[in-house]
Scaffold this active site. Structure first.
Site, PDB file in Angstrom:
ATOM      1  N   HIS A   1       0.820  -1.216   0.000  1.00 47.34           N
ATOM      2  CA  HIS A   1       0.000   0.000   0.000  1.00 47.34           C
ATOM      3  C   HIS A   1       0.853   1.265   0.000  1.00 47.34           C
ATOM      4  CE1 HIS A   1       0.270   0.000   4.571  1.00 47.34           C
ATOM      5  NE2 HIS A   1       0.320   1.298   4.334  1.00 47.34           N
TER       6      HIS A   1
ATOM      7  N   ASP B   1      -0.228  -7.571   1.594  1.00 44.33           N
ATOM      8  CA  ASP B   1       0.279  -6.199   1.618  1.00 44.33           C
ATOM      9  C   ASP B   1       1.792  -6.207   1.818  1.00 44.33           C
ATOM     10  OD1 ASP B   1       0.450  -3.466   1.707  1.00 44.33           O
ATOM     11  OD2 ASP B   1      -0.502  -3.248   3.674  1.00 44.33           O
TER      12      ASP B   1
ATOM     13  N   GLY C   1       2.622   6.557   8.643  1.00 44.18           N
ATOM     14  CA  GLY C   1       3.983   6.697   8.022  1.00 44.18           C
ATOM     15  C   GLY C   1       4.908   5.668   8.510  1.00 44.18           C
TER      16      GLY C   1
ATOM     17  N   SER D   1       3.933   2.785   8.068  1.00 46.74           N
ATOM     18  CA  SER D   1       3.535   1.803   7.065  1.00 46.74           C
ATOM     19  C   SER D   1       4.760   1.238   6.359  1.00 46.74           C
ATOM     20  CB  SER D   1       2.631   2.455   6.016  1.00 46.74           C
ATOM     21  OG  SER D   1       1.405   2.823   6.572  1.00 46.74           O
ATOM     22  N   GLY D   2       4.792  -0.074   6.177  1.00 46.02           N
ATOM     23  CA  GLY D   2       5.914  -0.714   5.507  1.00 46.02           C
ATOM     24  C   GLY D   2       7.074  -1.037   6.414  1.00 46.02           C
TER      25      GLY D   2
END
Length: 244
Positions: free
Chosen positions: A61, A104, A195, A197-198
């Site tokens: 994402h 994801d 943020g 994220s990942g």
């Protein structure tokens, strides 16, 4: 029914607009040398980890139409540390079955290899099973107050993994699959948001998960943080790396 589900995900999932850790603490400088900051025009957008000198592992994402600048070797994103290295992501490999919710996970190929130093290191992929109540760690540079208060330095927070039945019960109908890991902080309102994220879920010194989605309020145990389970994608990761 499908439209209702998509709308619900819109509200509860935190996308690539910058995730954050709340209720955490400063990481010791350069103690997480595998961390990468994915930036667009100097603005941090997502996190990731170095899994090869020329590859970063992150969330699907986090895919964007623009090229990412990938920053490694830093503790603070606002400083100009001597250990800092900047590269460019020249190709992205989101999982082919990513559907906006499941699978994801994404690999980013860099324009050149990083120089491995004390401040820049690779992280191993977790291969063994993650048991319930395993003590892990989440790391990132995002909002530390759930109010757009950005971290000045790299943050980390302790995470305890949950069983899938408990996680499914708390998420009330949002699909929690076997390719996901759920976790909560040690205290109320500790965890990640959007943020980070990942970024990684680190267990026993290896990366076991990728920050995927959470609830409306960061670190709320009523909607546990959800990570993509890396061990479910070992063959795909190996295939992308071997072919590139």
């Amino acid at each position: 029914m499908a439209d209702i589900f998509i709308l619900m995900l819109f509200f509860v999932l935190n996308g690539a607009d910058g995730s954050h850790i709340v209720g955490g603490r400063d990481s010791a400088p350069h103690s997480r040398p595998y961390m990468a900051s994915l930036q667009i025009q100097g603005r941090p957008n997502c996190g990731g980890v170095l899994v090869r000198e020329d590859f970063v592992l992150t969330a699907a994402h986090c895919a964007v139409p623009l090229q990412y600048t990938v920053v490694v070797g830093v503790n603070s994103l606002s400083g100009n540390e001597a250990t800092k290295q900047e590269l460019t992501a020249v190709r992205s490999f989101p999982h082919p079955n990513y559907d906006g919710h499941a699978n994801d996970i994404m690999l980013l190929k860099l324009n050149s290899k990083v120089q491995l130093t004390e401040a820049v290191q690779l992280i191993a992929l977790k291969t063994g099973r993650i048991n319930v109540a395993t003590q892990c760690l989440t790391v990132g540079w995002g909002d530390i107050g759930d109010n757009n208060t950005l971290a000045r330095t790299l943050q980390e927070v302790n995470v305890t993994t949950l069983s899938q039945p408990v996680c499914r019960l708390r998420w009330r109908g949002v699909p929690i699959t076997r390719t996901m890991i759920c976790g909560i902080g040690s205290h109320s309102f500790q965890g990640f948001c959007s943020g980070d994220s990942g970024g990684p879920l680190v267990c026993d010194g290896a990366t076991a998960g990728v920050v995927s989605f959470s609830g409306r309020k960061c670190g709320d145990s009523k909607t546990p943080d959800v990570y993509t389970r890396i061990s479910s994608f070992r063959e795909w990761i190996r295939s992308v790396l071997n072919n590139n």
